[in-house]
Design a protein around this motif. Structure first.
Motif, mmCIF file in Angstrom:
data_model
loop_
_atom_site.group_PDB
_atom_site.id
_atom_site.type_symbol
_atom_site.label_atom_id
_atom_site.label_comp_id
_atom_site.label_asym_id
_atom_site.label_seq_id
_atom_site.Cartn_x
_atom_site.Cartn_y
_atom_site.Cartn_z
ATOM 1 N N GLY A 2 4.407 0.288 -4.148
ATOM 2 C CA GLY A 2 3.347 0.267 -5.123
ATOM 3 C C GLY A 2 3.801 0.821 -6.458
ATOM 4 N N ARG A 220 3.849 -1.943 1.874
ATOM 5 C CA ARG A 220 3.076 -3.114 1.442
ATOM 6 C C ARG A 220 2.093 -3.558 2.519
ATOM 7 N N ARG A 223 -0.843 -1.184 2.897
ATOM 8 C CA ARG A 223 -1.779 -1.345 1.776
ATOM 9 C C ARG A 223 -2.593 -2.622 1.938
ATOM 10 N N LEU A 224 -1.928 -3.685 2.339
ATOM 11 C CA LEU A 224 -2.605 -4.969 2.523
ATOM 12 C C LEU A 224 -3.645 -4.885 3.631
ATOM 13 N N ASP A 266 -0.127 -3.337 -5.112
ATOM 14 C CA ASP A 266 1.263 -3.585 -4.774
ATOM 15 C C ASP A 266 2.150 -3.361 -5.990
ATOM 16 N N TRP A 324 -4.630 -7.370 -5.504
ATOM 17 C CA TRP A 324 -3.732 -6.275 -5.132
ATOM 18 C C TRP A 324 -2.480 -6.239 -6.002
ATOM 19 N N TYR A 325 -2.282 -7.278 -6.833
ATOM 20 C CA TYR A 325 -1.094 -7.347 -7.681
ATOM 21 C C TYR A 325 -1.535 -7.689 -9.097
#
Length: 374
Positions: A2, A220, A223-224, A266, A324-325
């Motif tokens: 992140g 990752r 977090r996802l 991310d 998320w990105y």
């Protein structure tokens, strides 16, 4: 991992244009650069057509706002900023923007009050939305929703009788059946590809299967799984990223909001930027357009249809604000909504400038030129 992600300087990537595989050996021939150039020419032509459509609706009024709009579509926006940067992602962005701006160009005449769009125009809009879905699903979703809401609005307001009978009569028209079938064909192809690739017709990408990246950055997946691809908790930082980039300020050598960014996102890609600063004229005209729609002060335009289309266009930027990105190139998702509103703003401003005194017009021109060259 992140946090802030700074791409490698000078990194070049090869885009895999699978449609060219039967004709070109992509291991030998570099096609990404010419493809980006072709996409920029395609989008520029669509931008000219869009500005022309607005100019036609300013017949007898001041044309300066239409000329400003032409400058916007040719020389501003994220597409121009990334056009000369080699990157595997940028080619897709450039092509989907070309499809979106042509969609806008063909859409403007549909808003003429009292006129019905031809079957050919509706079919072209359906085809552009379908191609956008195959190019970049989030942008395509916005165009498809805009097209669908446009048809629903026209079905609801055309004819007489109860809503169901009006909808059925509208849907049975040949000029409606053909574009719906065209769009349905694209949706079926996308669903089939998704089913074959991911085992789910509604999944366009399963990031959990990026085994190499997950192995390098195991945080990752956590977090996802915790926050998903889209989460409303990211909205505040999303607004900061795209409009108020104070996150790039540092305190004790650490970016502001570092802990929240690292937990929720991310990546926050550099460079920091703001749509308000890089596209001020677009934002100004868009604000004028939204104000005119709220006040019902745009003669000759079917206000309800414009608002229905804008509701569809608003979905992709909303998704980007909670994704998320965060990336500079994702600003393309905001542009169809902003550019349509800017087109309405240009129409309203042109009408107002026609009624101004010469002194007031000069002041307005100076103000516009100041914003233009900020």
């Amino acid at each position: 991992m992140g946090g802030v992600n700074l791409p490698e300087a000078g990194k070049r990537t090869l885009d895999f244009d699978l449609n060219l595989v039967p004709f070109i050996d992509l291991n030998v021939v570099q096609v990404e650069g010419p493809s980006r150039l072709a996409a920029m020419i395609f989008s520029a032509a669509g931008g000219i057509w869009f500005a022309r459509a607005v100019s036609v609706r300013l017949a007898g009024a001041d044309q300066l706002p239409a000329m400003m709009l032409l400058r916007i579509v040719l020389f501003s926006g994220p597409v121009v900023m990334i056009g000369l940067t080699p990157n595997i992602h940028h080619e897709v962005i450039l092509w989907v923007w070309g499809l979106a701006v042509w969609f806008l160009a063909l859409l403007v005449p549909v808003f003429d009050r009292g006129l019905s769009p031809s079957g050919f125009r509706l079919s072209a809009l359906a085809a552009l939305a379908g191609c956008a879905l195959m190019t970049r699903p989030s942008t395509g979703l916005g165009l498809i929703l805009a097209f669908g809401l446009l048809l629903l609005h026209r079905a609801w307001h055309e004819g007489s009788g109860n809503p169901l009978s009006r909808l059925l009569r509208f849907a049975c028209q040949g000029r409606i059946i053909v574009p719906v079938l065209i769009l349905g064909g694209f949706l079926a192809i996308a669903a089939g590809v998704n089913q074959a690739r991911w085992g789910d017709p509604f999944t366009f990408a399963d990031l959990r299967l990026q085994s190499e990246l997950l192995a390098q950055h195991p945080d990752r997946l956590a977090r996802l799984e915790t926050y998903g691809l889209f989460n409303i908790r990211r909205l505040g930082l999303g607004l900061i990223y795209y409009f108020f980039p104070i996150w790039a300020l540092t305190r004790d050598g650490v970016f502001l909001f570092h802990d929240d960014i690292d937990r929720l996102f991310d990546a926050f890609e550099l460079p920091p930027s703001s749509i308000l600063l890089t596209d001020p004229l677009t934002v100004l005209l868009a604000a004028m357009g939204l104000a005119a729609l709220v006040r019902r002060t745009v003669p000759g335009i079917a206000r309800g249809q414009v608002l229905a289309v804008m509701a569809g266009f608003a979905v992709p930027p909303t998704l980007m604000l909670i994704a998320w990105y965060m990336a500079f190139r994702y600003r393309v998702e905001f542009m169809p909504l902003l550019l349509l509103a800017a087109g309405i703003g240009a129409m309203r401003l042109g009408q107002r400038m026609t009624a101004m005194s010469e002194r007031a017009r000069r002041r307005t021109v100076v103000a516009l030129m100041t914003v233009l060259f900020v």
